[in-house]
Structure formats: structure tokens, C-alpha cells
Design an enzyme around this catalytic site. Structure first.
Site, mmCIF file in Angstrom:
data_model
loop_
_atom_site.group_PDB
_atom_site.id
_atom_site.type_symbol
_atom_site.label_atom_id
_atom_site.label_comp_id
_atom_site.label_asym_id
_atom_site.label_seq_id
_atom_site.Cartn_x
_atom_site.Cartn_y
_atom_site.Cartn_z
ATOM 1 N N GLU A 184 10.611 -5.457 3.610
ATOM 2 C CA GLU A 184 11.158 -5.296 2.264
ATOM 3 C C GLU A 184 12.680 -5.338 2.315
ATOM 4 O O GLU A 184 13.373 -4.347 2.103
ATOM 5 C CB GLU A 184 10.664 -4.002 1.633
ATOM 6 C CG GLU A 184 11.010 -3.857 0.152
ATOM 7 C CD GLU A 184 10.494 -4.979 -0.718
ATOM 8 O OE1 GLU A 184 11.038 -6.091 -0.624
ATOM 9 O OE2 GLU A 184 9.538 -4.774 -1.482
ATOM 10 N N GLY A 198 0.817 -1.197 0.000
ATOM 11 C CA GLY A 198 0.000 0.000 0.000
ATOM 12 C C GLY A 198 0.854 1.251 0.000
ATOM 13 O O GLY A 198 2.082 1.188 0.112
ATOM 14 N N PRO A 199 0.235 2.421 -0.126
ATOM 15 C CA PRO A 199 0.973 3.681 -0.171
ATOM 16 C C PRO A 199 1.723 3.931 1.136
ATOM 17 O O PRO A 199 1.371 3.384 2.190
ATOM 18 C CB PRO A 199 -0.123 4.738 -0.383
ATOM 19 C CG PRO A 199 -1.352 3.995 -0.733
ATOM 20 C CD PRO A 199 -1.224 2.618 -0.199
ATOM 21 N N SER A 200 2.741 4.776 1.092
ATOM 22 C CA SER A 200 3.467 5.166 2.295
ATOM 23 C C SER A 200 2.526 5.865 3.264
ATOM 24 O O SER A 200 1.614 6.588 2.859
ATOM 25 C CB SER A 200 4.613 6.124 1.930
ATOM 26 O OG SER A 200 5.556 5.473 1.103
ATOM 27 N N GLY A 201 2.755 5.629 4.551
ATOM 28 C CA GLY A 201 1.891 6.222 5.564
ATOM 29 C C GLY A 201 0.618 5.454 5.801
ATOM 30 O O GLY A 201 -0.278 5.921 6.520
ATOM 31 N N GLY A 202 0.539 4.254 5.241
ATOM 32 C CA GLY A 202 -0.684 3.468 5.407
ATOM 33 C C GLY A 202 -0.762 2.719 6.716
ATOM 34 O O GLY A 202 -1.819 2.197 7.065
ATOM 35 N N GLY A 203 0.350 2.616 7.461
ATOM 36 C CA GLY A 203 0.347 1.925 8.757
ATOM 37 C C GLY A 203 1.043 0.578 8.743
ATOM 38 O O GLY A 203 0.933 -0.184 9.699
ATOM 39 N N LYS A 204 1.777 0.280 7.651
ATOM 40 C CA LYS A 204 2.409 -1.042 7.540
ATOM 41 C C LYS A 204 3.468 -1.257 8.629
ATOM 42 O O LYS A 204 3.480 -2.281 9.313
ATOM 43 C CB LYS A 204 3.041 -1.190 6.146
ATOM 44 C CG LYS A 204 2.064 -1.039 4.990
ATOM 45 C CD LYS A 204 2.704 -1.285 3.648
ATOM 46 C CE LYS A 204 3.714 -0.227 3.276
ATOM 47 N NZ LYS A 204 3.092 1.100 3.059
ATOM 48 N N THR A 205 4.367 -0.293 8.791
ATOM 49 C CA THR A 205 5.428 -0.427 9.787
ATOM 50 C C THR A 205 4.851 -0.426 11.200
ATOM 51 O O THR A 205 5.332 -1.146 12.085
ATOM 52 C CB THR A 205 6.458 0.711 9.623
ATOM 53 O OG1 THR A 205 7.022 0.644 8.308
ATOM 54 C CG2 THR A 205 7.582 0.581 10.637
#
Length: 622
Positions: free
Chosen positions: A506, A376-383
């Protein structure tokens, strides 16, 4: 009202120091012995003026017997030995105290949650460990005895003076209170300055730590001048506090000297008149002057003690605040089986302190041995989701389960032992390659195990080519190794941990094509038979994952296999079209692309960019 509040704060600031002193459990026996010896030394010193009085009043050396000389010499020797032993014992107790305090702080720093370090700079924590504890040690080992000996010396001297001549003694009491009226406000000013200096020292230490730890970024960005100015600002602030402290000291020392000289002039003048009148003997006047010294000198020491106490108050407050910070919860069930149990994220919502929610009602399930990719886009909450899985933070609502057990009920140590984490940066600590490979393992790792893990991570080749092999120092944060080498060491480290759950942020996105191909092969070995969750910035690396989760602004907006999302999720289809088209020239274009293709052909058996494998663990053929 503000004045009353300020007064209450000043009255209570001694409590943190006393609390710390009690909690560090110093040897009260040694402390009492040291203070007792100091007091004995002081009491012996009170006898000397009386002996001088007898000599001045006509008591001759010839009239002293050998036994008396031996007693006097013995008293001086005892005073010297008692003073020396007292100084050593006080220093010993102070060093033990500060060592115990630093041990508590170090243990505390290691169990504080990640959120603490988000709000507090590293340099400030270092300052707590070094500067503030040093202030407390100095108070105990160098100044605390002066409180007791000073009081005894002053009380003893005044008592003898009242006995010798009470009228002259009353003259002292007209001057000493005046000096106290001046010194007490100065002491309060010193407290404010000392507290400000300790804060500024912590801030300056934090600035230094941050800049020096990222010196390569500073130089590559050409930021030397701006960082110099920022550091210079801290230096000038410290200079300002130092000058203000110097002003206070410059007033205190001359004032004490002025009081002493004024008393000396008064005593000599008034005492000389008394001697002339026959009311006072010359020996008594000399004794009076010596006892006056025994009063003024301890007053100076007491002034220094209270100045140091002001510094200790501020240091104690900060240390107490750190020790009271909320820790991670390590207790819980120790039997954790991450191999056969699914991981469920159920309605998780999370937001950082005083901020908007970063994750909103996130729910999905990871089957044992499967590969889940989060895109998903950056800032989506993945990290942030990764941080919750590692329990760096706790959800605001919802929960994460291993099987039927919420992970919050599991022992933090045993839960994290199940996880192997490989990030883009692959951080290493200063030390050898072998030390980094075995880092954090509770068991002894044989050299054969290390070599096997390095071989599976395709790291053995470059390690053995290094002059010192596995004993090669990697430098601070691993700067002596390339990105691909650090990644392979991180993978070998994860292999040694033998985790049931694998988290990949990643791990190949920042590598060149040749390094990426080798690292992908190493990841294939690492992922085999493990539940794997991958943060993917490039869709081409996860097209064969068992499930792909698409996150936007903290919410899951799509979930399924690559083919399913291509059909059902418009933004995923847009991402995939853009990225897969962009990656095509790498394989099909001329010279550079052909070189990349040869790398992939030789290392992965495929002509396209390798994808994270499915459960089988091998990189799929094209």
C-alpha cells in the site's frame, strides 16, 4: 550438583577464546617472534641483579674494561629494542585478529535471517562488534605476552635464588601460596562481574540505539522523561558493576602490595641476620631483593592477565554464539525467470517462533504480468505473506513455487534480484539521492539511467530543484525528504532494478492526495509488464486488480474480481460499502473535495481516486 556444574562451566569457558583465536588465523610466526622477543627482554633483566651483586660486593667500575661496558650497554639496548618491537608486533597481531573477527561478524550479520533480528536487539549486535572484540584485542596485544614473560621471570628468579641461598628462598614459598589462595577466588568473582558488565553494556547499547534512531517519535510523544529514566537505569546498572569491579581491583592491588612488603620485610630482616653472621654477602642480599621484585611484579601482571582472560571468556562465548547462528541459505539454482512463470502459493502454513500460526493453508496463484491484491482486516497475515514471498522466513508447511520450481530451491540472491519492493515507509539510507537510487545494484549505473528512472517515477522535478540535485544528502533514514518524495525515490530505485515481480505494501496510504496522485502515476510506469502483488488497506485502490484475495485470521476466505467478491463475500461487501462511501466526499464535496478532484483530473485523467491498474499499466479512466 550445582557446584560440579559451575566447575565444569568454568573449566570449559576458555575453549571459545581458543577456538576464536584459531579461526581468526593470526600470524603465528609474528606472535611467536613477539613473545620470543619479550622473553629475551625478560632473560636480560634476570642478569641485572647478578651484575648489581658484583658491584655491591666490591667489584669496582675501574676494573671493568671497555668491552665489558659495551657488552652491558649493548644488553640494555637490546633489551629496550626487543621490548619495543615485541610490543609493536603484539599490537599488530591483536589488531589483525580483531579486524578479521569483525570482518567475520559483519559478514555473518548480513547473512543472518530476519528472524534473528526479531529476537536480538540491534544494539546488542553492535556491542558484539565493538566491545567484545575490543576485549579480545586487548588480551592479545597487551596481556598475552605477560603470561610467558611472567612465568619465565618467576621461574628464572626462583632458580637463581635457590642457587644464591636456598633457605631464604624457602621463606618465599611460605608466603606466595597464601596470596594465591586469596587471589584465585577474587579472579572468579571478577569473571562473574565482567560477564555481567558485558551483558549490561550490550543491553544499554541496544537501548541507546533504539531511542536515538527513533528520536522524532520520542520527542513527538513527549517521552523524553521516561526514556531518560530507562537510560538512567542502564547507567546505574553499569555503575553497580563498575563499583563491584572496582572493589575487586581494590582488594587485589593492596593484597599484592601487602604480600610484596611482607616478603621484603622478611627478606631484609632475615637476610640482614645472615649478612651479620657472614653467611650472606651484602651483594647477595641486594640481588635477592631485586629478584624478589622480579617475582612480585610479574605476579601482578599475571593477575591482570587472568582478570582480562575472564573478560575474554565472556566475550568469546557471545561471539561464538553469534557466529554459530543459523544463516540464510544462499545456494540454489541461479537461473530464475520471473517474467514468464506464474507464482503459486500452495498450502502454506506459517507461525512465528513459539507462537500460533499466522498463515493457515494459504493457496493461490499469480499469473505472469497480472495484478493480485491482498486485502482484509489488520492482523490477517498480509505482511507475513509478503515476508514469505521474499524468503525472510520459510513456511512451516506447504511451498511457494515459481513455475514448477519451489523458490526454496532457487538461489536466494537471484530470487530476490527478481523482486522490487515498495513499502509505505520507503526506507532510505544516509547518503545521497544517487547512492540510494543505485543501492544494491551489482552493476555500475550511469547518471542517464538514474535520470530516466527518476523521470519515470516523477521524481526528477523535485530532485533537480534541490541545491545539490542528485548529490543531495537525504539524512538518516531519509528524514530530509517528504513522504511522497521518499516514495518516488523508492519507485525509481525499483525501476533501476528492473524486477520481474513487484511487491507493493500500500505504497500510497500515508500520502496526501496530491502526492498520492503523482505516486500513482509513477506506480503505473513501474507495474507495466510485471507480476504485481499489492497489500491494500483501502479497497478503492485495487478495485481493478486481476484478482483480489481476502484474508482473515491467516486464512483466505474469498478470491476473485471486485464484482465477484461484492456478490459472494459478505465481509468484503461490508468493507467495500464502508470504504467507497467514505471516499466519495473526497470527490464530490465542496472546496476541499474539488481540490482533490482537480489533482486527480490533472494527473490521472479521472475524477475518482486512482486504482492500481490492470495488466495494461495505465490508470483507468472514470
Amino acid at each position: 550438583m550445582n557446584m560440579n556444574l559451575s566447575k565444569r562451566q568454568r573449566n570449559t569457558t576458555i575453549k571459545p577464546f581458543l577456538t576464536l583465536l584459531k579461526e581468526t588465523k593470526p600470524s603465528y610466526g609474528l606472535l611467536a617472534l613477539a613473545i620470543s622477543l619479550s622473553m629475551i627482554s625478560t632473560l636480560v633483566g634476570l642478569v641485572i641483579p647478578m651484575f648489581t651483586k658484583s658491584l655491591v660486593d666490591g667489584f669496582s667500575i675501574a676494573s671493568i674494561s671497555g668491552i665489558q661496558i659495551a657488552e652491558i650497554a649493548g644488553a640494555f639496548i637490546a633489551q629496550t629494542i626487543a621490548g619495543g618491537i615485541s610490543i609493536y608486533l603484539l599490537n599488530y597481531v591483536g589488531q589483525k585478529m580483531v579486524a578479521g573477527l569483525r570482518d567475520r561478524l559483519w559478514r555473518k550479520f548480513l547473512v543472518l535471517p530476519v528472524s534473528y533480528y526479531n529476537d536480538n536487539r540491534t544494539g546488542e549486535s553492535v556491542s558484539r562488534m565493538t566491545n567484545d572484540t575490543g576485549v579480545l584485542k586487548s588480551l592479545v596485544s597487551e596481556h598475552i605476552a605477560s603470561l610467558f614473560t611472567g612465568v619465565i621471570s618467576i621461574i628464572g628468579s626462583i632458580s637463581v635464588l635457590l642457587y644464591l641461598n636456598w633457605k631464604m628462598t624457602l621463606v618465599l614459598f611460605t608466603v606466595l601460596p597464601l596470596s594465591a589462595l586469596i587471589l584465585v577466588p577474587l579472579g572468579r568473582q571478577m569473571y562473574k562481574i565482567s560477564k555481567g558488565m558485558q551483558d549490561e553494556t550490550a543491553s544499554f547499547t541496544a537501548t541507546l540505539s533504539g531511542v536515538l534512531s527513533e528520536i522524532r517519535l520520542v520527542k513527538s510523544s513527549g517521552a523524553e522523561e521516561s526514556e531518560y529514566e530507562a537510560g538512567k537505569s542502564g547507567i546505574m546498572n553499569l555503575l553497580s558493576f563498575g563499583i563491584r569491579e572496582g572493589k575487586i581491583n581494590a582488594m587485589i592491588s593492596p593484597l599484592v602490595s601487602f604480600v610484596f612488603m611482607m616478603l621484603l620485610v622478611v627478606i631484609i630482616g632475615y637476610g640482614g641476620m645472615q649478612v651479620s653472621a657472614g653467611v650472606l654477602t651484602a651483594g647477595e642480599l641486594v640481588a635477592f631483593i631485586l629478584y624478589l621484585i622480579n617475582i612480585v611484579m610479574p605476579l601482578t601482571q599475571l593477575t591482570t592477565f587472568f582478570t582480562q582472560l575472564q573478560k575474554a571468556k565472556g566475550a568469546s562465548e557471545r561471539i561464538i554464539e553469534t557466529l554459530a547462528a543459523e544463516e540464510e541459505k544462499y545456494e540454489g539454482e541461479d537461473k530464475v525467470d520471473g517474467i514468464e512463470n506464474a507464482i503459486s502459493v500452495e498450502g502454506v502454513t506459517f507461525g512465528y517462533k513459539n507462537g500460533e500460526n499466522v498463515l493457515i493453508d494459504v493457496s493461490f496463484k499469480m499469473l505472469p504480468g497480472g495484478v493480485t491484491a491482498i486485502v482484509g482486516p489488520s492482523g490477517g497475515g498480509k505482511t507475513t505473506l509478503f515476508s514469505l514471498l521474499e524468503r525472510f522466513y520459510e513456511p512451516v508447511s506447504g511451498e511457494i513455487k515459481l513455475g514448477e520450481h519451489p523458490i526454496s530451491t532457487l538461489s536466494l540472491k537471484s530470487w530476490r534480484r527478481q523482486i522490487g519492493y515498495v513499502s509505505q515507509e520507503s526506507p532510505l539510507l544516509a547518503g545521497t539521492i544517487a547512492e540510494n537510487l543505485g543501492y544494491g545494484l551489482e552493476r555500475e549505473v550511469s547518471r542517464d539511467e538514474i535520470r530516466n528512472a527518476a523521470k519515470m517515477a516523477y521524481a526528477d522535478g523535485f530532485i533537480e530543484e534541490l541545491p545539490e540535485g542528485y548529490n543531495t544528502d537525504v539524512g538518516e533514514r531519509g528524514v530530509k525528504l517528504s513522504g511522497g518524495q521518499r516514495q518516488r525515490i523508492a519507485i525509481a530505485r525499483a525501476l533501476l532494478r528492473n524486477p520481474a515481480i513487484l511487491m507493493l505494501d500500500e505504497a500510497t496510504s500515508s500520502l496526501d492526495s496530491q502526492s498520492e496522485a503523482v505516486v500513482q502515476k509513477a506506480l503505473s510506469n513501474l507495474m507495466e509488464g510485471r507480476t504485481t502483488v499489492v497489500i491494500a488497506h483501502r479497497l478503492s485502490t485495487v478495485v481493478n486488480a486481476d484478482q483480489i484475495i481476502f484474508m482473515e485470521k491467516g486464512r483466505i476466505t474469498g478470491m476473485g474480481r471486485h464484482e465477484e467478491l461484492l456478490e459472494s463475500h459478505e465481509l468484503y461487501r461490508k468493507f467495500a460499502t464502508q470504504q467507497l462511501q467514505m471516499s466519495a466526499p473526497e470527490v464530490n464535496s465542496s472546496s476541499e473535495g474539488e481540490g482533490d478532484r482537480k489533482v486527480y483530473d490533472n494527473n490521472t485523467g479521472g475524477g475518482r481516486r486512482p486504482a492500481y491498474p490492470r495488466i495494461g499499466g495505465s490508470v483507468p479512466e472514470s
